[in-house]
Design an enzyme around this catalytic site. Structure first.
Site, mmCIF file in Angstrom:
data_model
loop_
_atom_site.group_PDB
_atom_site.id
_atom_site.type_symbol
_atom_site.label_atom_id
_atom_site.label_comp_id
_atom_site.label_asym_id
_atom_site.label_seq_id
_atom_site.Cartn_x
_atom_site.Cartn_y
_atom_site.Cartn_z
ATOM 1 N N ASN A 20 -22.144 -17.563 -20.994
ATOM 2 C CA ASN A 20 -21.590 -16.513 -20.143
ATOM 3 C C ASN A 20 -20.730 -17.177 -19.079
ATOM 4 O OD1 ASN A 20 -21.372 -14.641 -17.814
ATOM 5 N ND2 ASN A 20 -22.707 -13.323 -19.022
ATOM 6 N N THR A 71 -21.802 -16.283 -15.242
ATOM 7 C CA THR A 71 -23.025 -16.891 -14.715
ATOM 8 C C THR A 71 -22.943 -18.415 -14.721
ATOM 9 O OG1 THR A 71 -24.067 -16.765 -16.905
ATOM 10 C CG2 THR A 71 -24.441 -14.923 -15.405
ATOM 11 N N GLU A 122 -28.140 -27.944 -13.667
ATOM 12 C CA GLU A 122 -28.411 -29.075 -12.780
ATOM 13 C C GLU A 122 -27.289 -30.102 -12.688
ATOM 14 O OE1 GLU A 122 -32.908 -30.015 -12.736
ATOM 15 O OE2 GLU A 122 -32.514 -29.350 -14.771
#
Length: 768
Positions: A662, A665, A735
């Site tokens: 996506n 996001t 991360e």
């Protein structure tokens, strides 16, 4: 396109109608309207409230507790201490054959002991009819101690550090050649020391638990990053079957590792509910989070680099010292990236540990790599300055074709391409190399760069997918939604895998009654669920086709699957709406209301088999290749030469993260990591009193995180090239973007001012 715009990633070669698109999150309306219910918002009749009493010594034994005044506060139901708490089972020993054993944040059996192991350890819990009464009474509990010597000063403990023991998941030491001898013989070298401070978690939603017992059945509402671990740990602690414990966690208000382990607040909320026979809510204050929830370890790091005059690395040495608590905590992979980023002829990496009488450290976004890349990537910049070489050129000159330590293949690595795109988007060619050479009025301008790196992970995940005769699809998996848009991503994957409209897919998650999902950590949740989800969708399609081949009157009766896939206008060629209608027609002819496919088993043997498959795949993958996300971080800072004020004015990050599910996001995740990196570089530090281990700044009033005014427009983009060894080619984005960020800022500050700051954070006094 300006340098502050977000590039829309190109379409995937194998993308469907939904994967890769910036689809709005399915939980967006619930969260923006307040309909989303978090763990401290579930109503129960007769709900009581709990507040903790914290130890005020760093190490010792409880000599006495006076609860008289606390118990007299109107509304107080009970005060639980080690004198009256019912027994609980201690945490199980840690074993990689039982991954749930990793859930224990500490080895302390809270309120079943009179020992104090860190300043802030809970030594009592007050339960009252109202929160105000509980808080008032907790402040009235008087505890006296037999104080014992406590080792709490990390800097003073440096000489006691011992080499970290390696395990199947993380080596403690690796070497190739003789790095020290090569360093001594190198024509050009740097040998440097860097330090980073402790960091604390500050999620938007502080830790909170609502617990209710019904006989020997327990329901817990908990913001968790690993529902299965919470369930298993509580079942063990309170001696009930795991199936009697239900953990509900549909919404988690932010978590970057701090909600992975089970901390004392959760256990004591459940204990209080059992003692009182009433539902109990225990919501930590911000200070309570600092006192009872671990954070990132501080570090002392040595990075030494030796090179020929052409910039070829002959030696790379990276060693670290970090801390764990005497009662728990785990080592962080500080040298992880240094095993893989540079093609040095000789390499030595080693991690060392010291145990202190402090609250256990825990994982925090990119544990290890976030602080490890700061030291390594700053040292590379310092070597580039000494060589008189552009820091990007130095990096590319030492970019390996295979893993430098052992020659393994990279599963996917496009760092060169990330740097090329980033340099163009950022305007790196406009940088003049001399420190202090760029100005804008009174501001000194600096540009810095650093590499980002984070390993990719894939865990076991159980999933069910149900297709109904009305064309709707339900996906069920106990994964976690912490704000990254997991439910939306898996609806996109399912819609494309089955060829149905995105709106036809509903995803159920965040509940231990669902098939067991993976923990949300290591940027591995999406890949882990996707692998099982794709398998389940394939099984479901085969079941539907089998029905079609057996149904009388079906145009597909007797047609083999390969033939169906090849037919023009057949089931596999239909558009999303047409495919949904075809599914519905097949189920109707077969007289079925739904078809379901399952991956994984919820039985005890099934869970064990899942863990064995996970460990086997992990070991096999590690023998074959190195898997990781990487990227290039470009930063521009402005520094006031009179005050030392540093402002980050521009940022470009380009990342090789495989397939992006996506675009909206993913961009948010990448920006969020960079924001945390800015905080790490310029402001964040937990201050620990070296006398008794008390955290001196346990609130957002004194622990300084970035605010909107500190953050420039952040331009993030990705290469969108799939990793062929990962499900759907995705690697993970959660991360990697914090890694390298602090180094890029430190390098930009040096370019602006000529000052090297090797101790984070870079505060005003360091530049004055």
């Amino acid at each position: 396109m300006t340098q502050t715009q977000t590039q829309e990633s190109p379409a995937l070669p194998r993308a469907g109608r939904n994967v890769g698109k910036p689809i709005d999150r399915v939980d967006g309306k619930a969260k923006t309207t307040g309909a989303a219910r978090f763990s401290a918002e579930y109503p129960y009749p007769g709900l009581a409230h709990a507040a903790l009493v914290h130890a005020t010594v760093g190490r010792g034994r409880i000599a006495g507790i006076d609860v008289t005044a606390a118990a007299a506060v109107p509304g107080v139901l009970t005060v639980i201490t080690h004198l009256n708490a019912p027994p609980m089972k201690p945490p199980p020993p840690v074993s990689l054959l039982n991954l749930e054993s990793l859930a224990s944040a500490t080895t302390v059996n809270y309120l079943n002991t009179d020992e104090v192991h860190w300043h802030g350890q809970p030594v009592g819990v007050v339960v009252a009819a109202t929160l105000d009464a509980a808080v008032e009474a907790a402040a009235l509990v008087r505890v006296s101690y037999e104080e014992l010597p406590a080792r709490v000063d990390f800097a003073a403990a440096e000489g006691r550090a011992k080499p970290q023991k390696g395990n199947a998941l993380q080596p403690g030491e690796s070497r190739k050649g003789d790095a020290e001898a090569a360093l001594a013989a190198a024509p050009v070298s740097v040998d440097l020391r860097y330090t980073t401070p402790p960091h604390n978690h500050n999620a938007l939603e502080p830790h909170a638990t609502t617990a209710a017992w019904d006989g020997d059945r327990l329901t817990v509402h908990e913001g968790a990053q690993n529902i299965a671990w919470v369930r298993g740990h509580l079942a063990h602690k309170f001696g009930v079957p795991a199936q009697n414990v239900r953990v509900i966690s549909p919404y988690v208000g932010g978590a970057f590792g701090g909600k992975t382990m089970i901390w004392p607040g959760t256990i004591l909320a459940v204990l209080a509910a059992r003692v009182t026979g009433r539902p109990v809510r225990l919501a930590l204050t911000r200070e309570g989070v600092y006192r009872t929830v671990g954070g990132r370890t501080p570090s002392i790091q040595r990075v030494a680099l030796g090179a020929n005059e052409d910039g070829r690395l002959t030696s790379l040495i990276h060693t670290s010292i970090t801390r764990v608590g005497a009662v728990g905590g785990g080592p962080e992979q500080v040298t992880s990236q240094s095993r893989h980023l540079y093609d040095a002829e000789n390499i030595f990496v080693q991690q060392n540990l010291v145990k202190l009488d402090l609250l256990s450290n825990t994982v925090m976004r990119a544990p290890g790599e976030s602080i490890g890349t700061y030291a390594l990537e700053t040292a590379v910049d310092e070597l580039a300055s000494k060589l008189g070489m552009d820091p990007i050129e130095l990096r590319m000159r030492n970019e390996p074709e295979r893993n430098p330590l052992d020659g393994k293949r990279f599963a996917h690595r496009m760092l060169r391409e990330a740097y090329a795109r980033g340099a163009e988007r950022f305007g790196w060619a406009d940088r003049t190399p001399e420190p202090g050479s760029m100005r804008d009025g009174r501001w000194l301008i600096g540009m810095g760069v650093a590499s980002a790196y984070h390993p990719s992970w894939q865990f076991a995940a159980n999933v069910t997918v149900r297709l109904s005769a009305d064309g709707t699809v339900v996906v069920r998996c106990g994964f976690h939604e912490m704000g990254m848009g997991g439910a939306t991503a898996h609806a996109q994957i399912t819609a494309d895998a089955l060829g149905v409209p995105f709106e036809a897919v509903r995803v159920e998650y965040g509940d231990s009654d669902l098939p067991t999902g993976p923990g949300a950590g290591g940027s591995g949740q999406t890949a882990s669920v996707a692998a099982s989800l794709l398998t389940a969708c394939d099984k479901l399609k085969r079941s539907v086709l089998a029905l079609a081949r057996r149904s009388s009157g079906s145009p597909l009766r007797g047609v083999r699957p390969s033939g169906v896939e090849a037919r023009d206008g057949g089931l596999y060629q239909a558009g999303a709406a047409g495919r949904g209608e075809a599914y519905a027609a097949i189920l109707a002819r077969a007289g079925r209301t739904s078809v379901e496919a399952q991956v994984g088993s919820e039985t005890r043997m099934g869970a064990l088999a899942g863990q064995v498959r996970f460990m086997s795949k992990l070991m096999l993958d590690r023998r074959r290749w190195v898997k990781a996300a990487c990227g290039a971080q470009f930063c521009e800072v402005r520094v006031d030469p009179d005050t030392g004020e540093v402002r980050v004015s521009r940022w470009v990050g380009v990342f090789d993260v495989g397939t992006v599910i996506n675009a909206k996001t993913a961009a948010s995740q990448l920006r969020g990591g960079i924001v945390m990196g800015i905080g790490m570089a310029l402001s964040e530090a937990t201050l620990v009193d070296p006398r008794h281990g008390r955290i001196m700044n346990p609130s957002l009033a004194e622990y300084h995180v970035p605010v909107h005014a500190d953050i420039p427009p952040i331009d993030v983009s990705w290469l969108n090239e799939p990793d062929p060894t990962m499900p759907l080619g995705l690697i993970g984005v959660g991360e990697v973007s914090i890694t390298g960020a602090a180094a890029a800022i430190a390098n930009a500050v040096h370019h602006a001012t000529g000052r090297r700051v090797r101790d984070l954070p870079i505060t005003l006094d360091a530049l004055m």
